[in-house]
Design a protein around this motif. Structure first.
Motif, PDB file in Angstrom:
ATOM      1  N   VAL A   8      12.834  75.504  75.982  1.00  0.00           N
ATOM      2  CA  VAL A   8      11.382  75.706  76.061  1.00  0.00           C
ATOM      3  C   VAL A   8      11.075  76.528  77.296  1.00  0.00           C
ATOM      4  O   VAL A   8      11.399  76.133  78.421  1.00  0.00           O
ATOM      5  N   VAL A   9      10.462  77.681  77.080  1.00  0.00           N
ATOM      6  CA  VAL A   9      10.111  78.573  78.183  1.00  0.00           C
ATOM      7  C   VAL A   9       8.600  78.586  78.341  1.00  0.00           C
ATOM      8  O   VAL A   9       7.881  78.929  77.393  1.00  0.00           O
ATOM      9  N   PRO A  10       8.061  78.193  79.489  1.00  0.00           N
ATOM     10  CA  PRO A  10       6.608  78.220  79.684  1.00  0.00           C
ATOM     11  C   PRO A  10       6.094  79.651  79.692  1.00  0.00           C
ATOM     12  O   PRO A  10       6.692  80.540  80.287  1.00  0.00           O
ATOM     13  N   VAL A  11       4.985  79.875  78.995  1.00  0.00           N
ATOM     14  CA  VAL A  11       4.381  81.204  78.911  1.00  0.00           C
ATOM     15  C   VAL A  11       3.045  81.180  79.630  1.00  0.00           C
ATOM     16  O   VAL A  11       2.213  80.320  79.350  1.00  0.00           O
ATOM     17  N   PRO A  12       2.819  82.082  80.579  1.00  0.00           N
ATOM     18  CA  PRO A  12       1.532  82.134  81.274  1.00  0.00           C
ATOM     19  C   PRO A  12       0.400  82.380  80.291  1.00  0.00           C
ATOM     20  O   PRO A  12       0.578  83.023  79.253  1.00  0.00           O
ATOM     21  N   ALA A  13      -0.771  81.876  80.633  1.00  0.00           N
ATOM     22  CA  ALA A  13      -1.912  82.023  79.740  1.00  0.00           C
ATOM     23  C   ALA A  13      -2.253  83.484  79.506  1.00  0.00           C
ATOM     24  O   ALA A  13      -2.662  83.873  78.416  1.00  0.00           O
ATOM     25  N   ALA A  14      -2.080  84.317  80.535  1.00  0.00           N
ATOM     26  CA  ALA A  14      -2.442  85.733  80.408  1.00  0.00           C
ATOM     27  C   ALA A  14      -1.633  86.420  79.320  1.00  0.00           C
ATOM     28  O   ALA A  14      -2.084  87.375  78.697  1.00  0.00           O
ATOM     29  N   ALA A  15      -0.414  85.932  79.093  1.00  0.00           N
ATOM     30  CA  ALA A  15       0.434  86.540  78.073  1.00  0.00           C
ATOM     31  C   ALA A  15      -0.101  86.288  76.671  1.00  0.00           C
ATOM     32  O   ALA A  15       0.248  86.992  75.728  1.00  0.00           O
ATOM     33  N   LEU A  16      -0.923  85.253  76.517  1.00  0.00           N
ATOM     34  CA  LEU A  16      -1.477  84.923  75.217  1.00  0.00           C
ATOM     35  C   LEU A  16      -2.739  85.718  74.903  1.00  0.00           C
ATOM     36  O   LEU A  16      -3.190  85.745  73.767  1.00  0.00           O
ATOM     37  N   ASP A  47      -8.723  79.375  84.104  1.00  0.00           N
ATOM     38  CA  ASP A  47      -9.274  80.270  85.126  1.00  0.00           C
ATOM     39  C   ASP A  47      -8.649  81.655  85.024  1.00  0.00           C
ATOM     40  O   ASP A  47      -9.331  82.682  85.154  1.00  0.00           O
ATOM     41  N   GLU A  48      -7.333  81.683  84.790  1.00  0.00           N
ATOM     42  CA  GLU A  48      -6.633  82.962  84.657  1.00  0.00           C
ATOM     43  C   GLU A  48      -7.123  83.727  83.434  1.00  0.00           C
ATOM     44  O   GLU A  48      -7.321  84.948  83.477  1.00  0.00           O
ATOM     45  N   LEU A  49      -7.320  82.978  82.345  1.00  0.00           N
ATOM     46  CA  LEU A  49      -7.841  83.592  81.129  1.00  0.00           C
ATOM     47  C   LEU A  49      -9.243  84.147  81.358  1.00  0.00           C
ATOM     48  O   LEU A  49      -9.550  85.279  80.979  1.00  0.00           O
ATOM     49  N   GLU A  50     -10.092  83.366  81.975  1.00  0.00           N
ATOM     50  CA  GLU A  50     -11.468  83.791  82.230  1.00  0.00           C
ATOM     51  C   GLU A  50     -11.504  85.039  83.103  1.00  0.00           C
ATOM     52  O   GLU A  50     -12.258  85.986  82.839  1.00  0.00           O
ATOM     53  N   ALA A  51     -10.682  85.074  84.141  1.00  0.00           N
ATOM     54  CA  ALA A  51     -10.649  86.230  85.031  1.00  0.00           C
ATOM     55  C   ALA A  51     -10.174  87.480  84.290  1.00  0.00           C
ATOM     56  O   ALA A  51     -10.700  88.585  84.497  1.00  0.00           O
ATOM     57  N   SER A  52      -9.166  87.301  83.430  1.00  0.00           N
ATOM     58  CA  SER A  52      -8.652  88.441  82.676  1.00  0.00           C
ATOM     59  C   SER A  52      -9.705  88.991  81.724  1.00  0.00           C
ATOM     60  O   SER A  52      -9.875  90.214  81.603  1.00  0.00           O
ATOM     61  N   LEU A  53     -10.429  88.104  81.046  1.00  0.00           N
ATOM     62  CA  LEU A  53     -11.480  88.544  80.133  1.00  0.00           C
ATOM     63  C   LEU A  53     -12.600  89.254  80.883  1.00  0.00           C
ATOM     64  O   LEU A  53     -13.165  90.242  80.394  1.00  0.00           O
ATOM     65  N   GLU A  54     -12.941  88.772  82.067  1.00  0.00           N
ATOM     66  CA  GLU A  54     -13.976  89.420  82.863  1.00  0.00           C
ATOM     67  C   GLU A  54     -13.541  90.820  83.293  1.00  0.00           C
ATOM     68  O   GLU A  54     -14.352  91.748  83.313  1.00  0.00           O
ATOM     69  N   ARG A  55     -12.257  90.977  83.620  1.00  0.00           N
ATOM     70  CA  ARG A  55     -11.758  92.309  83.964  1.00  0.00           C
ATOM     71  C   ARG A  55     -11.852  93.244  82.768  1.00  0.00           C
ATOM     72  O   ARG A  55     -12.263  94.405  82.889  1.00  0.00           O
ATOM     73  N   GLN A  56     -11.471  92.735  81.612  1.00  0.00           N
ATOM     74  CA  GLN A  56     -11.562  93.543  80.397  1.00  0.00           C
ATOM     75  C   GLN A  56     -13.002  93.933  80.116  1.00  0.00           C
ATOM     76  O   GLN A  56     -13.294  95.069  79.737  1.00  0.00           O
ATOM     77  N   LEU A  57     -13.916  92.997  80.300  1.00  0.00           N
ATOM     78  CA  LEU A  57     -15.325  93.267  80.040  1.00  0.00           C
ATOM     79  C   LEU A  57     -15.868  94.333  80.985  1.00  0.00           C
ATOM     80  O   LEU A  57     -16.623  95.218  80.575  1.00  0.00           O
ATOM     81  N   ARG A  58     -15.473  94.275  82.254  1.00  0.00           N
ATOM     82  CA  ARG A  58     -15.918  95.291  83.204  1.00  0.00           C
ATOM     83  C   ARG A  58     -15.412  96.676  82.798  1.00  0.00           C
ATOM     84  O   ARG A  58     -16.149  97.665  82.867  1.00  0.00           O
TER      85      ARG A  58
END
Length: 216
Positions: A8-16, A47-58
Motif C-alpha cells: 500500500v503506497v500512500p498517495v497525496p491528495a494533490a495527485a487525485l 487543505d491541500e486540495l482546497e489550495a490547489s483548486l484555488e490556484r487553478q481558479l486564479r
C-alpha cells in the motif's frame, strides 16, 4: 508455497485532483455522486486540495480576463476598419463587405462559393427550387434559418462524390470558397494585421507568427 504481498503506497491528495476535479464540467464529479466523499480524507489533505483548486481558479480567471481583453481589442480594431471603409463609400466589393452575412442564396452562389461547391450543394434535394426563379422556391430553407442552425442539412452523396477529391486514404479535399472571396478575406486580414501595428493595437500582437483568436 506461494505468497501474495500487498503493498500500500500512500498517495497525496494533490495527485487525485486531475482525476476527480480537472474533468469536463459535463461529467458528474465524485462529490456529486458521493456526498461524503471527503469524509475519509485528513484535514491536511483537504487543505491541500482546497489550495490547489484555488490556484487553478486564479489561473482560469487570469486567462479568461486576458482572452476577453484581446478579443475586445480585435473587435475594436475591426470596427475601426469598417468605419473607415464606410467613409470611403465602398459598396458590395469593399474590403469589409465580407463581414456581413449573406441574405440570399443567389449571393451565396455568386459571391462566396466555388462553382463546384455550388453545383454539389444546390443540386442536392434539399436545395432544389431554392432560387427565386424556381416555382417551388417558398418550400426551400432560407439563408437565415441555415445560418441559425434551424435546418438540418443533408446533401446528396452522389453530388459530393463529384465535388470531392481523394488525396490519399481517408483524406479528401474540395474547393469550397471562390477565388475572389478568398482574395477578399486575404486582403482584409492583411489590412487588419497592418492596422494592428499601430500603437493603440500593438499589444494584440497580430503578426504573421501569432495565432488569431476571433471567437466570441
Amino acid at each position: 508455497m506461494n505468497r501474495t504481498v500487498l503493498v500500500v503506497v500512500p498517495v497525496p491528495a494533490a495527485a487525485l485532483i486531475p482525476i476527480h476535479y480537472l474533468i469536463p464540467c459535463t461529467r458528474p464529479s465524485a462529490m456529486d455522486r458521493y456526498p461524503n466523499y471527503l469524509s475519509r480524507w485528513s484535514f491536511d489533505d483537504m487543505d491541500e486540495l482546497e489550495a490547489s483548486l484555488e490556484r487553478q481558479l486564479r489561473e482560469v480567471r487570469q486567462q479568461k480576463q486576458s482572452i476577453r481583453e484581446r478579443r475586445d481589442g480585435i473587435a475594436l480594431l475591426i470596427r475601426n476598419i469598417v468605419a473607415e471603409e464606410k467613409k470611403k463609400g465602398g459598396g458590395n466589393g469593399c474590403l469589409t463587405s465580407i463581414l456581413e452575412p449573406p441574405t440570399s442564396w443567389e449571393e451565396v452562389r455568386d459571391n462566396i462559393l466555388d462553382p463546384q461547391a455550388s453545383d454539389a450543394i444546390f443540386k442536392s434535394k434539399i436545395f432544389r427550387g431554392v432560387f427565386k426563379t424556381s416555382p417551388d422556391h417558398s418550400s426551400s430553407p432560407s439563408v437565415e434559418d441555415v445560418l441559425n442552425g434551424k435546418v438540418s442539412l443533408k446533401l446528396d452523396p452522389a453530388q459530393l462524390e463529384v465535388w470531392m477529391e481523394q488525396e490519399m486514404f481517408d483524406v479528401y479535399s474540395f474547393p469550397l470558397l471562390s477565388t475572389e472571396f478568398c482574395r477578399r478575406v486575404r486582403n482584409l486580414i492583411r489590412r487588419t494585421v497592418s492596422d494592428g501595428e499601430k500603437e493603440e493595437f500593438r499589444h494584440l500582437n497580430l503578426g504573421r507568427s501569432t495565432q488569431w483568436d476571433l471567437a466570441g
